[in-house]
Design a protein around this motif. Sequence first.
Motif, short mmCIF file in Angstrom:
data_model
loop_
_atom_site.label_atom_id
_atom_site.label_comp_id
_atom_site.label_asym_id
_atom_site.label_seq_id
_atom_site.Cartn_x
_atom_site.Cartn_y
_atom_site.Cartn_z
N MET A 148 0.82 -1.20 0.00
CA MET A 148 0.00 0.00 0.00
C MET A 148 0.86 1.26 0.00
SD MET A 148 -3.33 -0.83 2.36
CE MET A 148 -2.51 -1.69 3.70
N ILE A 149 1.95 1.26 0.76
CA ILE A 149 2.84 2.43 0.83
C ILE A 149 3.56 2.65 -0.49
CG2 ILE A 149 4.96 3.34 1.86
CD1 ILE A 149 4.08 1.89 4.48
N TYR A 150 4.16 1.59 -1.01
CA TYR A 150 5.04 1.75 -2.17
C TYR A 150 4.36 1.58 -3.52
CZ TYR A 150 8.63 1.77 1.35
OH TYR A 150 9.40 2.09 2.43
N TYR A 151 3.13 1.04 -3.54
CA TYR A 151 2.44 0.89 -4.81
C TYR A 151 1.11 1.66 -4.81
CZ TYR A 151 -0.07 -0.86 -8.81
OH TYR A 151 -0.80 -0.93 -9.96
N ASP A 152 0.20 1.30 -3.90
CA ASP A 152 -1.14 1.89 -3.92
C ASP A 152 -1.13 3.40 -3.73
OD1 ASP A 152 -2.20 -0.63 -4.31
OD2 ASP A 152 -2.78 -0.92 -2.21
N LEU A 153 -0.37 3.88 -2.76
CA LEU A 153 -0.34 5.33 -2.49
C LEU A 153 0.21 6.12 -3.68
CD1 LEU A 153 -0.90 7.64 -0.54
CD2 LEU A 153 1.34 7.22 0.48
N SER A 158 -0.91 9.58 -8.30
CA SER A 158 -0.80 9.75 -9.75
C SER A 158 -2.17 9.95 -10.38
CB SER A 158 -0.10 8.54 -10.35
OG SER A 158 -0.04 8.65 -11.75
N LYS A 159 -3.16 9.17 -9.94
CA LYS A 159 -4.52 9.30 -10.47
C LYS A 159 -5.10 10.67 -10.15
CE LYS A 159 -5.84 4.44 -10.45
NZ LYS A 159 -6.75 3.43 -9.87
N ILE A 160 -4.84 11.18 -8.95
CA ILE A 160 -5.33 12.50 -8.57
C ILE A 160 -4.75 13.56 -9.50
CG2 ILE A 160 -5.20 14.30 -6.78
CD1 ILE A 160 -5.31 11.94 -4.71
N PHE A 161 -3.46 13.48 -9.77
CA PHE A 161 -2.83 14.49 -10.61
C PHE A 161 -3.18 14.33 -12.09
CE2 PHE A 161 -0.60 14.96 -6.67
CZ PHE A 161 -0.72 16.33 -6.50
N HIS A 162 -3.42 13.10 -12.52
CA HIS A 162 -3.90 12.93 -13.89
C HIS A 162 -5.27 13.58 -14.05
CE1 HIS A 162 -0.88 9.59 -14.48
NE2 HIS A 162 -0.69 10.38 -15.52
N ALA A 163 -6.10 13.46 -13.00
CA ALA A 163 -7.42 14.12 -13.05
C ALA A 163 -7.25 15.64 -13.08
CB ALA A 163 -8.25 13.70 -11.85
N PHE A 189 -4.61 25.67 -10.85
CA PHE A 189 -5.52 24.59 -10.55
C PHE A 189 -4.75 23.37 -10.05
CE2 PHE A 189 -7.94 20.84 -12.01
CZ PHE A 189 -9.16 21.07 -11.39
N ILE A 190 -3.68 23.03 -10.75
CA ILE A 190 -2.87 21.86 -10.38
C ILE A 190 -2.17 22.10 -9.04
CG2 ILE A 190 -0.82 20.52 -11.05
CD1 ILE A 190 -1.82 21.08 -14.01
N GLN A 191 -1.66 23.31 -8.81
CA GLN A 191 -1.01 23.62 -7.54
C GLN A 191 -2.00 23.48 -6.38
OE1 GLN A 191 0.65 27.42 -8.58
NE2 GLN A 191 2.64 26.54 -9.05
N GLY A 192 -3.26 23.80 -6.61
CA GLY A 192 -4.29 23.59 -5.59
C GLY A 192 -4.43 22.12 -5.22
N PHE A 193 -4.37 21.24 -6.22
CA PHE A 193 -4.42 19.81 -5.96
C PHE A 193 -3.19 19.36 -5.16
CE2 PHE A 193 -7.83 17.37 -7.87
CZ PHE A 193 -8.48 18.32 -8.62
N ILE A 194 -2.04 19.90 -5.50
CA ILE A 194 -0.81 19.55 -4.78
C ILE A 194 -0.95 19.93 -3.31
CG2 ILE A 194 1.64 20.08 -4.52
CD1 ILE A 194 1.69 20.41 -7.62
N LYS A 195 -1.37 21.15 -3.06
CA LYS A 195 -1.52 21.63 -1.68
C LYS A 195 -2.55 20.81 -0.92
CE LYS A 195 -2.31 25.77 1.03
NZ LYS A 195 -2.64 27.16 1.06
#
Length: 89
Positions: free
Chosen positions: A22-27, A32-37, A56-62
Amino acid sequence: MEKKELTVKERRESNYYEAQRMIYYDLPVLISKIFHAAFANCECGMSVIMKEDMQFIQGFIKATEETFKIAMEGQKKQIIEMLNMHEKG
Protein backbone atom coordinates in the motif's frame (compact mmCIF):
# COMPACT_ATOMS: atom_id res chain seq x y z
CA MET A 1 -10.54 -26.70 -2.44
CA GLU A 2 -10.08 -26.16 1.27
CA LYS A 3 -8.60 -22.83 2.34
CA LYS A 4 -5.50 -23.18 4.53
CA GLU A 5 -5.62 -21.37 7.87
CA LEU A 6 -2.62 -19.10 8.30
CA THR A 7 -0.47 -19.21 11.40
CA VAL A 8 -0.08 -16.08 13.53
CA LYS A 9 3.39 -15.55 12.07
CA GLU A 10 2.09 -15.96 8.50
CA ARG A 11 -0.74 -13.47 9.16
CA ARG A 12 1.72 -10.94 10.59
CA GLU A 13 4.00 -11.33 7.57
CA SER A 14 1.03 -11.04 5.23
CA ASN A 15 -0.15 -7.86 6.96
CA TYR A 16 3.38 -6.44 6.84
CA TYR A 17 3.74 -7.08 3.11
CA GLU A 18 0.23 -5.74 2.44
CA ALA A 19 1.13 -2.50 4.27
CA GLN A 20 4.38 -2.27 2.28
CA ARG A 21 2.44 -2.74 -0.96
CA MET A 22 0.00 0.00 0.00
CA ILE A 23 2.84 2.43 0.83
CA TYR A 24 5.04 1.75 -2.17
CA TYR A 25 2.44 0.89 -4.81
CA ASP A 26 -1.14 1.89 -3.92
CA LEU A 27 -0.34 5.33 -2.49
CA PRO A 28 1.83 6.47 -5.43
CA VAL A 29 -0.78 5.13 -7.89
CA LEU A 30 -3.55 6.99 -6.05
CA ILE A 31 -1.55 10.23 -6.06
CA SER A 32 -0.80 9.75 -9.75
CA LYS A 33 -4.52 9.30 -10.47
CA ILE A 34 -5.33 12.50 -8.57
CA PHE A 35 -2.83 14.49 -10.61
CA HIS A 36 -3.90 12.93 -13.89
CA ALA A 37 -7.42 14.12 -13.05
CA ALA A 38 -6.03 17.59 -12.34
CA PHE A 39 -4.13 17.66 -15.64
CA ALA A 40 -7.25 16.44 -17.45
CA ASN A 41 -8.73 19.84 -16.66
CA CYS A 42 -6.02 21.51 -18.76
CA GLU A 43 -7.00 22.71 -22.20
CA CYS A 44 -6.36 19.99 -24.79
CA GLY A 45 -4.10 20.72 -27.71
CA MET A 46 -2.11 23.39 -25.92
CA SER A 47 1.65 22.93 -26.13
CA VAL A 48 2.11 25.03 -23.00
CA ILE A 49 0.14 24.69 -19.79
CA MET A 50 -1.71 27.91 -19.12
CA LYS A 51 -1.19 29.89 -15.91
CA GLU A 52 -4.75 29.11 -14.77
CA ASP A 53 -4.09 25.40 -15.30
CA MET A 54 -0.97 25.56 -13.14
CA GLN A 55 -2.89 27.33 -10.38
CA PHE A 56 -5.52 24.59 -10.55
CA ILE A 57 -2.87 21.86 -10.38
CA GLN A 58 -1.01 23.62 -7.54
CA GLY A 59 -4.29 23.59 -5.59
CA PHE A 60 -4.42 19.81 -5.96
CA ILE A 61 -0.81 19.55 -4.78
CA LYS A 62 -1.52 21.63 -1.68
CA ALA A 63 -4.74 19.76 -0.87
CA THR A 64 -3.04 16.38 -1.26
CA GLU A 65 -0.14 17.38 1.00
CA GLU A 66 -2.43 18.85 3.67
CA THR A 67 -4.76 15.86 3.66
CA PHE A 68 -1.82 13.44 3.92
CA LYS A 69 -0.36 15.45 6.82
CA ILE A 70 -3.72 15.46 8.67
CA ALA A 71 -4.14 11.72 8.14
CA MET A 72 -0.61 10.98 9.35
CA GLU A 73 -0.98 13.19 12.44
CA GLY A 74 -4.27 11.48 13.32
CA GLN A 75 -2.71 8.04 13.02
CA LYS A 76 0.30 9.07 15.13
CA LYS A 77 -2.05 10.29 17.90
CA GLN A 78 -3.97 7.01 17.82
CA ILE A 79 -0.78 4.98 18.08
CA ILE A 80 0.47 7.08 21.00
CA GLU A 81 -2.89 6.62 22.77
CA MET A 82 -2.75 2.86 22.16
CA LEU A 83 0.81 2.66 23.52
CA ASN A 84 -0.16 4.69 26.59
CA MET A 85 -3.14 2.40 27.24
CA HIS A 86 -0.90 -0.65 26.83
CA GLU A 87 1.66 0.74 29.31
CA LYS A 88 -1.06 1.48 31.87
CA GLY A 89 -2.79 -1.88 31.38
